[in-house]
Scaffold this motif. Structure first.
Motif, PDB file in Angstrom:
ATOM      1  N   ASP A  17     -45.538 -19.419  86.844  1.00  0.00           N
ATOM      2  CA  ASP A  17     -44.418 -19.839  85.987  1.00  0.00           C
ATOM      3  C   ASP A  17     -43.247 -20.318  86.836  1.00  0.00           C
ATOM      4  O   ASP A  17     -42.579 -21.314  86.493  1.00  0.00           O
ATOM      5  N   ALA A  18     -42.996 -19.615  87.916  1.00  0.00           N
ATOM      6  CA  ALA A  18     -41.900 -20.011  88.815  1.00  0.00           C
ATOM      7  C   ALA A  18     -42.176 -21.378  89.422  1.00  0.00           C
ATOM      8  O   ALA A  18     -41.263 -22.197  89.587  1.00  0.00           O
ATOM      9  N   ALA A  19     -43.425 -21.640  89.773  1.00  0.00           N
ATOM     10  CA  ALA A  19     -43.781 -22.941  90.354  1.00  0.00           C
ATOM     11  C   ALA A  19     -43.467 -24.075  89.394  1.00  0.00           C
ATOM     12  O   ALA A  19     -42.949 -25.126  89.794  1.00  0.00           O
ATOM     13  N   ASP A  20     -43.768 -23.878  88.110  1.00  0.00           N
ATOM     14  CA  ASP A  20     -43.447 -24.898  87.116  1.00  0.00           C
ATOM     15  C   ASP A  20     -41.937 -25.067  86.982  1.00  0.00           C
ATOM     16  O   ASP A  20     -41.427 -26.184  86.827  1.00  0.00           O
ATOM     17  N   ARG A  23     -40.354 -26.858  90.258  1.00  0.00           N
ATOM     18  CA  ARG A  23     -40.975 -28.104  90.739  1.00  0.00           C
ATOM     19  C   ARG A  23     -39.998 -29.283  90.806  1.00  0.00           C
ATOM     20  O   ARG A  23     -40.022 -30.043  91.779  1.00  0.00           O
ATOM     21  N   PRO A  24     -39.108 -29.471  89.829  1.00  0.00           N
ATOM     22  CA  PRO A  24     -38.192 -30.620  89.927  1.00  0.00           C
ATOM     23  C   PRO A  24     -37.116 -30.467  90.995  1.00  0.00           C
ATOM     24  O   PRO A  24     -36.438 -31.436  91.313  1.00  0.00           O
ATOM     25  N   VAL A  25     -36.958 -29.253  91.518  1.00  0.00           N
ATOM     26  CA  VAL A  25     -35.826 -28.970  92.402  1.00  0.00           C
ATOM     27  C   VAL A  25     -36.231 -28.844  93.868  1.00  0.00           C
ATOM     28  O   VAL A  25     -35.551 -29.360  94.755  1.00  0.00           O
ATOM     29  N   PHE A  58     -36.995 -21.572 102.823  1.00  0.00           N
ATOM     30  CA  PHE A  58     -37.723 -21.257 101.588  1.00  0.00           C
ATOM     31  C   PHE A  58     -36.847 -20.625 100.521  1.00  0.00           C
ATOM     32  O   PHE A  58     -37.246 -20.509  99.358  1.00  0.00           O
ATOM     33  N   LYS A  59     -35.640 -20.202 100.868  1.00  0.00           N
ATOM     34  CA  LYS A  59     -34.828 -19.365  99.984  1.00  0.00           C
ATOM     35  C   LYS A  59     -34.457 -20.035  98.653  1.00  0.00           C
ATOM     36  O   LYS A  59     -34.210 -19.348  97.656  1.00  0.00           O
ATOM     37  N   ILE A  60     -34.402 -21.356  98.609  1.00  0.00           N
ATOM     38  CA  ILE A  60     -34.059 -22.035  97.364  1.00  0.00           C
ATOM     39  C   ILE A  60     -35.086 -21.719  96.281  1.00  0.00           C
ATOM     40  O   ILE A  60     -34.759 -21.695  95.080  1.00  0.00           O
ATOM     41  N   ARG A  61     -36.325 -21.431  96.654  1.00  0.00           N
ATOM     42  CA  ARG A  61     -37.378 -21.137  95.680  1.00  0.00           C
ATOM     43  C   ARG A  61     -37.015 -19.902  94.843  1.00  0.00           C
ATOM     44  O   ARG A  61     -37.029 -19.931  93.612  1.00  0.00           O
TER      45      ARG A  61
END
Length: 406
Positions: A17-20, A23-25, A58-61
């Protein structure tokens, strides 16, 4: 009797769910074969380049996942965070994207580029204490005082889920992955990656890597609970965390994730290796994964994927770390020689060094030293060399020419 609230667990569906959501960011960061380490390990080594992520790590994720799931009322109150720099930038960028006011606490002495970048994304920066733990205490107090939402750098299911999206990309980009090696601070990234791989590819081994002088996880895993570790000095400030987070610790403990430590010398060698051979700029914390593989290359099965977690390094620190790495790699040699204080003595010494093809960087010529005789001088030379073998050749040439090295 009031029972303790069960600790929330991150699931594979949470990560998907987080990947979806992100994804735009976020950037789908590339992977890059690393031949220099492949030759050493005798197995394919492929770098996962999160140092090329937006905001440099990676922290923005995790930050964007956490902030985007706040209620409108929570977003209106604003957020507060604490970080040595990478989480700070991730929160600041996510807050900017979502229109949320952000205050970030950072330690005194935090990297100037990280401070400037965090402010550049629109966050208010306040510097407190000398460690992430001290900055985090100040952030907690701010949240309690003002009602702002604390965005923890690693101890929240949304943050761990966001970081776990790195593993989904690795599985797509490196289908034959056998081992993923990940720098480890509070544990959010390792926990997210381990959660995914345990469900989707349980044969893949996950190894977390801490700086030896600031490693809280080994003792915590032995104790079976997060314990406060000794937070010593390390160049890898991004993974210098005194206490593991409860949410990520539960994952690492339950799944039996292996944790290793690396020395400052191994980190500096790794940073130099990545810069010189992979042509990538990585901060010391981000190079810890490469340091672990370099230190024991035969101990990682299958195709090895070291995650380069960040590239936000102060140029002044980069200069010092490269210098340290050159010394550790035998590419830099310092020698001291006593000479008779007479014309031509220094020239003869320099001729010997030239004969061994040593490149002189600096010469220090001293007549006043309490250890010297009246007719002596002390000459200290700093040389660039081609490696340990060349260092030995320079020293052998000088001894053969009659010089006594001190």
């Amino acid at each position: 009797m009031t029972l303790p609230t069960p600790l929330a667990r991150v699931t594979l569906d949470d990560v998907r769910d987080a990947a979806d959501l992100i994804r735009p960011v976020v950037t789908r960061t590339p992977v890059q074969p690393f031949r220099a380490l492949t030759q050493l390990a005798g197995a394919d080594v492929v770098l996962k380049c999160e140092n090329l992520q937006r905001a440099g790590s990676f922290k923005i994720r995790g930050a964007y996942t956490r902030l985007s799931r706040l209620t409108p009322e929570e977003q209106g109150r604003g957020v507060v965070a604490a970080s040595a720099g990478n989480h700070a930038q991730g929160v600041a960028l996510a807050a900017q994207q979502l229109g949320i006011p952000a205050v970030v606490y950072m330690p005194q002495g935090a990297s100037v580029p990280k401070l400037q970048a965090t402010r550049g994304y629109g966050a208010e920066v306040r510097q407190v204490g000398t460690s992430v733990d001290e900055a985090l205490a100040a952030a907690r107090a701010e949240a309690a005082r003002t009602g702002k939402v604390l965005v923890h750098p690693f101890d929240h299911v949304d943050v761990v889920a966001g970081q776990g999206t790195v593993a989904l990309e690795i599985l797509e980009q490196v289908p034959d992955v056998g081992t993923v090696v990940v720098p480890l601070g509070g544990g959010g990234l390792v926990a997210g990656i381990a959660t995914v791989l345990a469900e989707v590819a349980p044969h893949v081994r996950v190894v977390g890597v801490q700086a030896a002088s600031a490693a809280a996880y080994p003792a915590s895993l032995v104790a079976g609970r997060p314990v406060v570790g000794d937070l010593g000095s390390t160049m890898a400030d991004g993974i210098a965390v005194g206490t593991p987070g409860e949410v990520p610790f539960e994952v690492l403990h339950r799944l039996g994730v292996e944790v290793r430590t690396v020395t400052e010398t191994e980190i500096s060698r790794a940073l130099l290796l990545v810069a010189e051979r992979a042509k990538l700029v990585v901060e010391p914390a981000g190079a810890a994964s490469v340091a672990a593989v370099s230190a024991a290359p035969e101990e990682f099965p299958g195709t090895i994927v070291p995650v380069l977690t960040g590239g936000n390094i102060d140029p002044l620190l980069l200069q010092r770390v490269i210098q340290h790495g050159l010394v550790a790699a035998g590419r830099y040699l310092q020698i001291s020689v006593r000479l008779d204080d007479e014309p031509g003595a220094l020239a003869s010494l320099l001729d010997s060094v030239a004969g061994a093809e040593g490149n002189i960087v600096r010469v220090d010529h001293r007549r006043t030293d309490t250890t010297l005789e009246v007719a002596e001088v002390l000459v200290t030379l700093q040389l660039e060399t081609e490696g340990p073998d060349h260092c030995a050749q320079v020293l052998e040439r000088l001894r053969r020419d009659g010089y006594h090295l001190t």
